[in-house]
Design a protein around this motif. Structure first.
Motif, mmCIF file in Angstrom:
data_model
loop_
_atom_site.group_PDB
_atom_site.id
_atom_site.type_symbol
_atom_site.label_atom_id
_atom_site.label_comp_id
_atom_site.label_asym_id
_atom_site.label_seq_id
_atom_site.Cartn_x
_atom_site.Cartn_y
_atom_site.Cartn_z
ATOM 1 N N ARG A 99 -29.141 8.292 29.993
ATOM 2 C CA ARG A 99 -27.972 7.545 30.438
ATOM 3 C C ARG A 99 -28.315 6.458 31.459
ATOM 4 N N LYS A 100 -29.459 6.597 32.104
ATOM 5 C CA LYS A 100 -29.725 5.671 33.212
ATOM 6 C C LYS A 100 -30.978 4.825 33.070
ATOM 7 N N LEU A 101 -31.790 5.108 32.059
ATOM 8 C CA LEU A 101 -33.004 4.315 31.876
ATOM 9 C C LEU A 101 -33.157 3.932 30.420
ATOM 10 N N SER A 102 -33.900 2.873 30.199
ATOM 11 C CA SER A 102 -34.121 2.420 28.834
ATOM 12 C C SER A 102 -35.568 2.700 28.441
ATOM 13 N N PHE A 103 -35.752 3.556 27.476
ATOM 14 C CA PHE A 103 -37.089 3.848 26.957
ATOM 15 C C PHE A 103 -36.926 4.443 25.563
#
Lengths: 271, 253
Positions: A99-103
């Motif tokens: 929900r909080k990082l893009s990977f």
């Protein structure tokens, strides 16, 4: 479009390593025996099955090295359940990160299953030691054993990707899978020898051997322990039908990868 | 989609946001679970309603600029940050990012209480896209900024909450990315540490591209070169921080 070399770029490799390391470190945190549990769990399961099925029900009569034969099945089976059980829940469990990082999301699934992979490695060493103590002769066949094991990992990952992606939206999937694995356990010749089925119905034995899990377990037993183990290869005549279980694994793996890839864009919103 | 390109390709532009649209499907009748989904399908209920959160956002951020984004709760600020960070995929529009972007939607994402401070720094760094070597390079600076040198080999669960947030914050400000995205994380810790944070942001002027979401108009006027006001998923005011801060306050009058 991500090209294949980009999939394993440096960033993804670092992340995969760090997440796997963390999972591994945290798994047995706070337990007295710690990592020993990785070996103890399948061994204790084996002990129970051994007493019940070999000593009480006498299932193993006539099979050479039956205890090793049984241990081999339980080790592969517990790898399969651990791998899929964790893999299916991976995205939901790591929801805070997603929900909080893009990977790339697949990293979460692979890193979660890597602990199961390490456990399998340790258990296979135990199995080899057991086999040698039990008088199994080492053979060149041993070198081929990784092939069905890789097939098993591919199957586990395919299921994890497919059901894990569905599980993000419909959390029932995890519970359904738990029940389903119980049923699957009895569909594969893990505790009962296939020869017992074959003696009453050859057809039933052949149907059982179409199940990739049965095919894999029997192949590993054949390669590691005894060439008397019934395999799909020996039970089917035409080359086409011999490969049915492998084709199933390939289909599940591709389906899982494609579906996961399609759905993973929206995990951050849905998880 | 958020496209990441080389910093050099952008000229003096760090981020370009073009006509961004984002909507969410909100479950109406509890569409959680298989049974309800099948039930809804049989009854012909869609099971969700569409809520438009971003309705055509356009703006650019120059290199070295400190941009403030303000708006009421639910106006779409955080969604905008998440689309820019590549966490959400927009229905329409594009985000061009020139350089590496380090998002801090929340401090200490992935922090694990069972790991030591050091292990958490490396894990957090990997999650933000840094290699081990890069984190090793930043490590001393992070620890010094957090003033936690003697605690790094202790488990995070033995840290006070102030210490935890200081460590997380230090990773945020010491992480070497071209573009820093901060969601309502400015000054943390005790008075002395807050002062240090403020001094740090003041020192950034012109050297680091920062995008900050905040409700503090004081911070907007103190740190930002430019600000935008978002209301109902659209930019309604843009320009001088003082002017935007006035417009923000006027939303309630």
């Amino acid at each position: 479009m991500t090209k294949l070399p980009q999939v394993l770029n440096r960033r993804n490799r670092v992340l995969l390593k760090e997440l796997s390391k963390t999972d591994f470190k945290l798994r047995y945190q706070g337990s007295v025996l710690g990592y020993l549990w990785a070996v103890l769990r399948p061994m204790l399961m084996f002990c129970i099955l051994y007493v019940v099925f070999s000593k009480v029900l006498r299932f193993g009569d006539g099979i050479p090295h039956y205890p090793v034969y049984l241990l081999c099945g339980t080790i592969l089976w517990s790898f399969f359940t651990e791998c899929t059980g964790m893999g299916i829940q991976a995205i939901v469990m790591r929801g805070d990160l997603i929900r909080k990082l893009s990977f790339p999301k697949w990293i979460v699934v692979i890193s979660t299953t890597s602990t199961a992979l390490i456990n399998l490695g340790i258990n296979l060493v135990v199995l080899i030691v057991f086999a040698l103590l039990n008088g199994v002769e080492p053979s060149l066949n041993w070198l081929l054993a990784p092939i069905p094991i890789i097939e098993l990992y591919a199957l586990s990952l395919g299921i994890s990707f497919l059901l894990g992606a569905i599980n993000v939206k419909y959390r029932d999937v995890g519970s359904i899978w738990d029940v389903l694995t119980q049923a699957l356990f009895y569909c594969a010749p893990i505790i009962y020898p296939l020869s017992m089925v074959a003696s009453s119905s050859i057809l039933a034995a052949r149907i059982i051997l179409l199940n990739p899990i049965a095919q894999i377990i029997q192949d590993v037993r054949y390669l590691l322990i005894t060439t008397t183990a019934e395999t799909t290869w020996n039970y089917y005549g035409s080359a086409w039908s011999k490969t049915i279980p492998v084709v199933i694994v390939v289909i599940v793996a591709i389906l899982g990868a494609v579906y996961f890839r399609k759905k993973s864009k929206f995990f951050a919103e849905e998880v | 989609m958020a496209k990441v390109m080389n910093a050099a390709d952008g000229g003096d532009i760090a981020i370009r946001v073009k006509d961004l649209h984002k909507s969410f499907k909100l479950p109406t009748e509890r569409a959680w679970g298989l049974k309800q989904a099948i039930f809804n399908r049989l009854k012909g209920i869609k099971g969700y309603k569409t809520q438009k959160v971003l309705r055509g956002i356009d703006f650019e951020v120059k290199k070295g600029e400190f941009l403030g984004i303000v708006g009421r709760n639910g106006s779409g600020k955080s969604t905008l940050l998440k689309v820019m960070s590549g966490i959400y995929v927009p229905q329409k529009g594009e985000v061009d990012i020139y350089g590496t972007l380090v998002p801090f939607i929340e401090l200490g994402v992935g922090f694990n209480p069972e790991l030591t401070g050091r292990e958490n720094v490396y894990l957090n760094g990997a999650l933000l896209g840094f290699s081990n070597e890069e984190i090793t390079e930043m490590y001393d600076e992070i620890v010094n900024f957090a003033e936690l040198k003697d605690f790094m080999d202790q488990k995070l669960k033995n840290y006070s909450s102030g210490m935890q947030v200081r460590l997380a914050f230090s990773i945020a400000v010491r992480a070497r990315g071209d573009i820093l995205i901060l969601d309502e994380v400015l000054a943390v810790g005790d008075a002395a540490f807050q002062q240090k944070c403020n001094d740090y942001f003041a020192s950034l002027h012109g050297n680091q591209t920062v995008i900050l979401v905040t409700h503090s108009m004081e911070n907007i006027t103190k740190f930002c070169d430019r600000a935008i006001l978002i209301e109902n998923g659209k930019i309604v005011n843009e320009g001088e921080p003082e002017k935007v801060a006035e417009a923000y306050k006027a939303l309630w009058s």
